[in-house]
Design a protein around this motif. Structure first.
Motif, PDB file in Angstrom:
ATOM      1  N   ARG A  68       0.946  -1.269  -0.161  1.00  0.00           N
ATOM      2  CA  ARG A  68      -0.564  -0.115  -0.604  1.00  0.00           C
ATOM      3  C   ARG A  68       0.758   1.396   0.617  1.00  0.00           C
ATOM      4  NH1 ARG A  68      -5.458  -0.937   1.595  1.00  0.00           N
ATOM      5  NH2 ARG A  68      -5.947   0.661   1.112  1.00  0.00           N
ATOM      6  N   LYS A  69       1.834   1.235  -0.396  1.00  0.00           N
ATOM      7  CA  LYS A  69       3.156   2.187  -0.187  1.00  0.00           C
ATOM      8  C   LYS A  69       2.456   2.959  -1.227  1.00  0.00           C
ATOM      9  CE  LYS A  69       8.121   2.963  -1.162  1.00  0.00           C
ATOM     10  NZ  LYS A  69       8.031   2.864   0.515  1.00  0.00           N
ATOM     11  N   ARG A  70       1.967   3.598  -2.404  1.00  0.00           N
ATOM     12  CA  ARG A  70       1.750   4.134  -2.924  1.00  0.00           C
ATOM     13  C   ARG A  70       0.021   5.565  -2.478  1.00  0.00           C
ATOM     14  NH1 ARG A  70       2.973   3.113  -8.883  1.00  0.00           N
ATOM     15  NH2 ARG A  70       5.308   2.899  -8.902  1.00  0.00           N
ATOM     16  N   ASP A  71      -0.591   4.592  -1.270  1.00  0.00           N
ATOM     17  CA  ASP A  71      -2.077   5.064  -1.083  1.00  0.00           C
ATOM     18  C   ASP A  71      -1.686   6.384   0.139  1.00  0.00           C
ATOM     19  OD1 ASP A  71      -2.692   2.905  -2.585  1.00  0.00           O
ATOM     20  OD2 ASP A  71      -3.528   1.694  -0.338  1.00  0.00           O
ATOM     21  N   SER A  72      -2.323   7.457   0.181  1.00  0.00           N
ATOM     22  CA  SER A  72      -2.312   8.383   0.986  1.00  0.00           C
ATOM     23  C   SER A  72      -2.514   8.183   2.058  1.00  0.00           C
ATOM     24  CB  SER A  72      -2.699   9.287   0.307  1.00  0.00           C
ATOM     25  OG  SER A  72      -4.357   9.227   0.545  1.00  0.00           O
ATOM     26  N   LEU A  73      -2.073   7.731   3.946  1.00  0.00           N
ATOM     27  CA  LEU A  73      -2.699   8.053   4.919  1.00  0.00           C
ATOM     28  C   LEU A  73      -4.107   8.646   4.808  1.00  0.00           C
ATOM     29  CD1 LEU A  73       0.441   9.805   7.197  1.00  0.00           C
ATOM     30  CD2 LEU A  73       0.136   7.636   6.064  1.00  0.00           C
ATOM     31  N   GLY A  74      -4.822   9.327   4.502  1.00  0.00           N
ATOM     32  CA  GLY A  74      -5.880   9.822   4.368  1.00  0.00           C
ATOM     33  C   GLY A  74      -7.040   8.711   3.249  1.00  0.00           C
ATOM     34  N   ALA A  75      -6.204   8.044   3.066  1.00  0.00           N
ATOM     35  CA  ALA A  75      -6.669   6.585   1.786  1.00  0.00           C
ATOM     36  C   ALA A  75      -7.168   5.636   2.817  1.00  0.00           C
ATOM     37  CB  ALA A  75      -6.301   6.377   0.391  1.00  0.00           C
TER      38      ALA A  75
END
Length: 415
Positions: A68-75
């Motif tokens: 999930r490296k590319r996912d934003s913290l908000g997501a």
């Protein structure tokens, strides 16, 4: 040992080169107390302080959210309604705030939170910000070579001087030749490697060690590659000759800007200054310290993603948070005995003796902050993060944290 490094020296340190950090980490870090633990394990000497979950090897510790490296913290930090209801049922009322992330299945994360944006004095949890700032400066100095960073940590030795004094917490000082372990307070003449100062800061939460590593973070920022050859006199002169306001501003920047770069706001989490009074001789405080469960959760999620600086730095910081000694507060729950835990706890309290002459340690009647941040990895594959912050007056909340730990584990890990 020389306080500078060469390519030859670094090559040796990677071959021969805590509490936390995995027990087999002595060869790569030079943290002496790990040699004692490793020797006890090899000699089959029982160590009742260490639960089953404390025996992971270096190669066993991994980052859980790389996919999930590319996912934003908000997501990622979006509440799962069913999971949130289960956590809400076991969350006490009053001054409790928490955030919980079940990351057992990275493709189906479950997040729950309660008053997660309420700010608390983070106490020693703030030392993680110092660790992050230190690793950030290492990466600035050696951007393309992680071995140079860890080589410097192994081989650069610095003295405490007045910066490290004034804290009642003890540190473990182990003499390999005599096989003798002594636990005592830091004294000005103490000299340890950067790795050992980091270990003293995180594993036994020594405030003096935190101020020393904070100082070295500032020196790395100021001197860059010249830092490896910096003498004690040159280091001290930097603080004597630099304007106090400039030093205070620098101190605030080196620990807080790396948090901002991760998307952690000033209201999420900030560190106001050093951890010992003698350090205030030249460096002041600025802005005060505050932490929220959401802000701390953001950091630990980014760590598991490998996004705190880079994957190698994220993994090494996670290793430094791995518990290999007696567990306290939240981590003391017997449901976690077989689990690997990566843990930092902090407290900050104040007593008004006129109101209550018997006001006791960790049971303040003015304020009584107790905070626990933890990554739990159960042997059956259940993995989760908890950030818990409380301010319950007139009561030592260590037991309450422990019981809540058991309740949360039953929700995430019902087997």
């Amino acid at each position: 040992m020389k306080t500078y490094i060469t390519l030859t020296f670094i090559a040796l340190s990677t071959l021969f080169a805590a509490m936390l950090y995995p027990i087999d980490g002595y060869d790569t870090t030079g943290i002496k107390r790990l040699y004692r633990l490793q020797k006890m394990e090899m000699d089959s000497i029982a160590n009742k302080r260490i639960p089953n979950g404390a025996y992971l090897k270096l190669e066993d510790i991994k980052l859980n959210l790389l996919s999930r490296k590319r996912d934003s913290l908000g997501a990622i930090l979006v509440e799962d309604n069913d999971f949130a209801r289960k956590i809400a049922r076991i969350t006490p009322g009053g001054n409790y705030s928490l955030a919980v992330l079940d990351m057992t299945n990275p493709d189906s994360l479950k997040y729950a939170a309660h008053r997660e944006n309420v700010g608390y004095q983070p106490g020693s949890v703030g030392k993680i910000a110092v660790l992050n700032g230190f690793f950030t400066e290492l990466a600035e100095v050696y951007p393309d070579n992680f071995e140079l960073r860890t080589g410097l940590m192994c081989n650069k030795r610095v003295k405490a001087r007045y910066w490290g004094t004034g804290d009642h917490h003890t540190i473990p000082v182990y003499d390999i030749d005599s096989d003798k372990l002594t636990k005592r307070q830091v004294v000005a003449s103490d000299e340890f490697s950067l790795y050992e100062w980091a270990d003293h800061m995180v594993s036994v939460s020594n405030n003096g060690a935190a101020s020393v590593l904070y100082r070295e973070t500032m020196l790395l920022d100021a001197f860059g590659r010249k830092y490896a050859d910096l003498t004690e006199e040159e280091a001290e002169n930097y603080f004597v000759e630099t304007d106090r306001d400039s030093l205070t501003s620098q101190a605030n920047r080196v620990v807080n800007q790396p948090l901002r770069d991760l998307g952690i706001t000033e209201d999420d989490w900030r560190l106001g200054g050093m951890f010992t009074r003698p350090a205030g001789k030249y460096v002041g405080r600025e802005g005060g310290s505050i932490g929220t469960p959401k802000g701390l959760m953001k950091f630990l999620v980014a760590l598991e993603q490998g996004n705190v600086i880079d994957e190698e730095s994220s993994l090494e910081m996670k290793r430094l948070l791995y518990m290999t000694d007696r567990r306290i507060r939240y981590a003391h729950s017997n449901r976690l005995d077989d689990a690997a835990v990566y843990f930092k706890s902090g407290s900050f309290y104040k007593c008004d003796r006129e109101k209550n002459p018997n006001c006791s340690d960790y049971a303040g009647n003015v304020f009584n902050y107790m905070n626990s941040v933890i990554i739990v990895e159960q042997p059956n594959g259940k993995k989760y993060i908890v950030c818990l912050m409380t301010n319950v007056l007139n009561k030592n909340s260590a037991g309450a944290h422990m019981y809540l730990a058991s309740s949360i584990d039953k929700v995430v890990n019902p087997t």
